[in-house]
Write a protein that holds these residues in place. Structure first.
Motif, PDB file in Angstrom:
ATOM      1  N   GLU A  32     -28.828  18.259  34.040  1.00 35.57           N
ATOM      2  CA  GLU A  32     -28.072  19.125  34.951  1.00 35.57           C
ATOM      3  C   GLU A  32     -27.648  18.413  36.231  1.00 35.57           C
ATOM      4  N   GLU A  33     -28.533  17.584  36.748  1.00 34.55           N
ATOM      5  CA  GLU A  33     -28.239  16.869  37.997  1.00 34.55           C
ATOM      6  C   GLU A  33     -26.971  16.004  37.831  1.00 34.55           C
ATOM      7  N   HIS A  34     -26.879  15.308  36.702  1.00 31.43           N
ATOM      8  CA  HIS A  34     -25.719  14.452  36.467  1.00 31.43           C
ATOM      9  C   HIS A  34     -24.456  15.267  36.199  1.00 31.43           C
ATOM     10  N   LEU A  35     -24.595  16.307  35.384  1.00 35.72           N
ATOM     11  CA  LEU A  35     -23.415  17.115  35.050  1.00 35.72           C
ATOM     12  C   LEU A  35     -22.860  17.803  36.295  1.00 35.72           C
ATOM     13  N   SER A  36     -23.754  18.282  37.163  1.00 34.74           N
ATOM     14  CA  SER A  36     -23.310  18.919  38.411  1.00 34.74           C
ATOM     15  C   SER A  36     -22.536  17.926  39.262  1.00 34.74           C
ATOM     16  N   SER A  37     -23.033  16.698  39.316  1.00 31.63           N
ATOM     17  CA  SER A  37     -22.362  15.679  40.134  1.00 31.63           C
ATOM     18  C   SER A  37     -21.005  15.314  39.553  1.00 31.63           C
ATOM     19  N   LEU A  38     -20.916  15.228  38.232  1.00 31.71           N
ATOM     20  CA  LEU A  38     -19.623  14.912  37.604  1.00 31.71           C
ATOM     21  C   LEU A  38     -18.614  16.038  37.844  1.00 31.71           C
ATOM     22  N   LEU A  39     -19.096  17.253  37.721  1.00 31.69           N
ATOM     23  CA  LEU A  39     -18.206  18.403  37.907  1.00 31.69           C
ATOM     24  C   LEU A  39     -17.691  18.468  39.351  1.00 31.69           C
ATOM     25  N   LEU A  40     -18.607  18.241  40.302  1.00 35.57           N
ATOM     26  CA  LEU A  40     -18.195  18.243  41.711  1.00 35.57           C
ATOM     27  C   LEU A  40     -17.291  17.050  42.014  1.00 35.57           C
ATOM     28  N   GLY A  41     -17.608  15.897  41.422  1.00 39.50           N
ATOM     29  CA  GLY A  41     -16.784  14.707  41.640  1.00 39.50           C
ATOM     30  C   GLY A  41     -15.355  14.966  41.193  1.00 39.50           C
ATOM     31  N   SER A  42     -15.206  15.617  40.062  1.00 42.39           N
ATOM     32  CA  SER A  42     -13.880  15.921  39.538  1.00 42.39           C
ATOM     33  C   SER A  42     -13.145  16.919  40.456  1.00 42.39           C
ATOM     34  N   TYR A  43     -13.872  17.942  40.895  1.00 40.13           N
ATOM     35  CA  TYR A  43     -13.292  18.964  41.786  1.00 40.13           C
ATOM     36  C   TYR A  43     -12.830  18.314  43.099  1.00 40.13           C
ATOM     37  N   PHE A  44     -13.684  17.454  43.653  1.00 38.39           N
ATOM     38  CA  PHE A  44     -13.329  16.783  44.914  1.00 38.39           C
ATOM     39  C   PHE A  44     -12.137  15.841  44.712  1.00 38.39           C
ATOM     40  N   SER A  45     -12.054  15.201  43.545  1.00 37.13           N
ATOM     41  CA  SER A  45     -10.909  14.310  43.313  1.00 37.13           C
ATOM     42  C   SER A  45      -9.630  15.147  43.303  1.00 37.13           C
ATOM     43  N   GLY A  46      -9.699  16.352  42.737  1.00 34.14           N
ATOM     44  CA  GLY A  46      -8.525  17.246  42.721  1.00 34.14           C
ATOM     45  C   GLY A  46      -8.118  17.643  44.136  1.00 34.14           C
ATOM     46  N   ILE A  47      -9.095  18.039  44.957  1.00 36.79           N
ATOM     47  CA  ILE A  47      -8.778  18.422  46.346  1.00 36.79           C
ATOM     48  C   ILE A  47      -8.142  17.233  47.072  1.00 36.79           C
ATOM     49  N   ALA A  48      -8.705  16.043  46.818  1.00 38.67           N
ATOM     50  CA  ALA A  48      -8.218  14.843  47.506  1.00 38.67           C
ATOM     51  C   ALA A  48      -6.771  14.524  47.115  1.00 38.67           C
ATOM     52  N   PHE A  49      -6.514  14.415  45.806  1.00 39.30           N
ATOM     53  CA  PHE A  49      -5.158  13.947  45.450  1.00 39.30           C
ATOM     54  C   PHE A  49      -4.111  15.041  45.586  1.00 39.30           C
ATOM     55  N   ASN A  50      -4.568  16.297  45.607  1.00 35.63           N
ATOM     56  CA  ASN A  50      -3.620  17.368  45.880  1.00 35.63           C
ATOM     57  C   ASN A  50      -3.055  17.234  47.297  1.00 35.63           C
ATOM     58  N   ALA A  51      -3.874  16.671  48.189  1.00 37.42           N
ATOM     59  CA  ALA A  51      -3.445  16.511  49.583  1.00 37.42           C
ATOM     60  C   ALA A  51      -2.723  15.185  49.824  1.00 37.42           C
ATOM     61  N   SER A  52      -2.967  14.186  48.955  1.00 40.32           N
ATOM     62  CA  SER A  52      -2.442  12.845  49.273  1.00 40.32           C
ATOM     63  C   SER A  52      -1.483  12.293  48.233  1.00 40.32           C
TER      64      SER A  52
END
Ligand SMILES: [Fe+2]
Length: 368
Positions: free
Chosen positions: A235-255
């Motif tokens: 779970e620890e790894h899957l949570s991090s991957l899921l958040l990493g993907s979400y944050f990448s979306g927020i980032a590139f949506n802005a840039s």
């Protein structure tokens, strides 16, 4: 403070194991009737039964199972027609990037006067759609946090975006349990796509403090949790991957992104290889092209991944057994690929101004 002139992010995000059970109650806040777009795995994994139990008697939810592969323009029309007939108040997507992009485009264009192709060609959307709710089951395209949908235009043999700021998901459900059953290849390619997106966003010429912050955290989470997450599915790894993907979306949506996504679209449309795979194998060539202009950002990436950044990406590709699907294949429609890459909005955000020679260099690297 360095902040984008205009940016949109999801209004509400739920992040916890088992959050899927909150999907229907959250959607029903937008109205009693809705369409749930999904892929074949929803039934296979027993999630459809689970969701059906959460629909109260005074609400009505219709399922729209999409075919596999990447969505085409005609599929948006089919989904909008089904939704209008049903008088849907909202559209939710549960799946990978293709499912989310299709659901997003259909919700966004739900009340549009023109056909989807009009908006793909840059036409202005004047009629706001209906709420879109996103539940990613991979980590990921980041589609749950962006305002664009990548859709195939079969006539042009091209993968092109439809984008509008009203397309942003109103709610996002991040449930790491959903990643547990994702096929290894899907998780491997999609998480690498997220890593590439975060990298391209971090070095984008439109980067701001806002996008860099999310991009950097995404790189850190994805680079560290991708190999162990694939193996253990803890779970620890899957949570991090899921958040990493979400944050990448927020980032590139802005840039916006960079040359990898500029070239990945024509290559994907011509060779039909998975998007994440194409992006992954272009990553080392992009780093070589951009390294000089990255300046201190290269060192920051190296610090975050705890190894020389180029070496780390090559190590990841090797650990994940990702090899170029183009190796030894004939290079078809080279001029079309170069022209589309140079025309792409993603390429325009690349920090080094991209030349024909740069595109040829990437092609040489992945076809050699
Ligand atoms: Fe991508």
């Amino acid at each position: 403070m360095d902040f984008p002139v205009e940016t949109v992010i999801p209004q509400k995000t739920l992040f916890r194991p088992g959050a899927l059970t909150a999907l229907i109650p959250e959607c029903l806040e937008f109205g009693p009737r809705g369409i749930l777009v999904h892929g074949p795995s929803l039934e296979k994994n027993g999630q459809k039964d689970l969701l059906s139990k959460t629909v109260p008697s005074d609400a009505s939810v219709r399922y729209f199972r999409r075919k596999s592969g990447e969505p085409e323009l005609s599929e948006i029309g089919d989904l909008i027609r089904a939704g209008r007939e049903f008088k849907a108040d909202w559209i939710a997507g549960i799946g990978g990037g293709s499912v989310l992009d299709l659901a997003k485009a259909a919700a966004g264009l739900f009340n549009a006067k023109e056909k989807p192709v009009y908006y793909q060609e840059g036409g202005e959307l004047k009629e706001p759609g209906i709420p879109f709710i996103a539940v990613p089951t991979t980590a990921g395209s980041g589609s749950e946090a962006t305002v664009n949908a990548v859709i195939i235009n079969p006539e042009k043999k091209a993968k092109l975006s439809i984008r509008d700021k009203t397309f942003m998901a109103r709610k996002v459900i991040l449930d790491p349990d959903l990643l547990r059953k994702a096929p290894p290849a899907v998780l491997r390619f999609s998480a690498m796509d997220a890593l590439v997106q975060a990298y391209e966003s971090f070095i984008s010429k439109n980067a701001t403090w806002f996008s860099e912050t999310f991009a950097l955290k995404a790189v850190e989470l994805l680079a560290h949790h991708l190999p162990p997450g694939l193996e253990s599915r803890a779970e620890e790894h899957l949570s991090s991957l899921l958040l990493g993907s979400y944050f990448s979306g927020i980032a590139f949506n802005a840039s916006r992104l960079g040359v990898i996504h500029g070239i990945a679209h024509p290559l994907g449309a011509l060779y039909h290889e998975p998007h994440g795979l194409i992006c992954s194998v272009c990553l080392p060539a992009s780093i070589k092209i951009n390294r000089r202009v990255m300046g201190r950002k290269y060192d920051v990436m190296t610090y975050v991944v705890k190894k020389d950044f180029l070496e780390k990406t090559e190590e990841l590709l090797s650990l994940l057994k990702i090899e170029s699907p183009f190796r030894g294949k004939p290079l078809i429609e080279k001029e079309k690929i170069i022209a589309e890459t140079l025309r792409s909005g993603s390429t325009a955000a690349n920090p080094k101004p991209i030349t024909r020679e740069d595109v040829e260099f990437i092609l040489e690297e992945i076809f050699k």
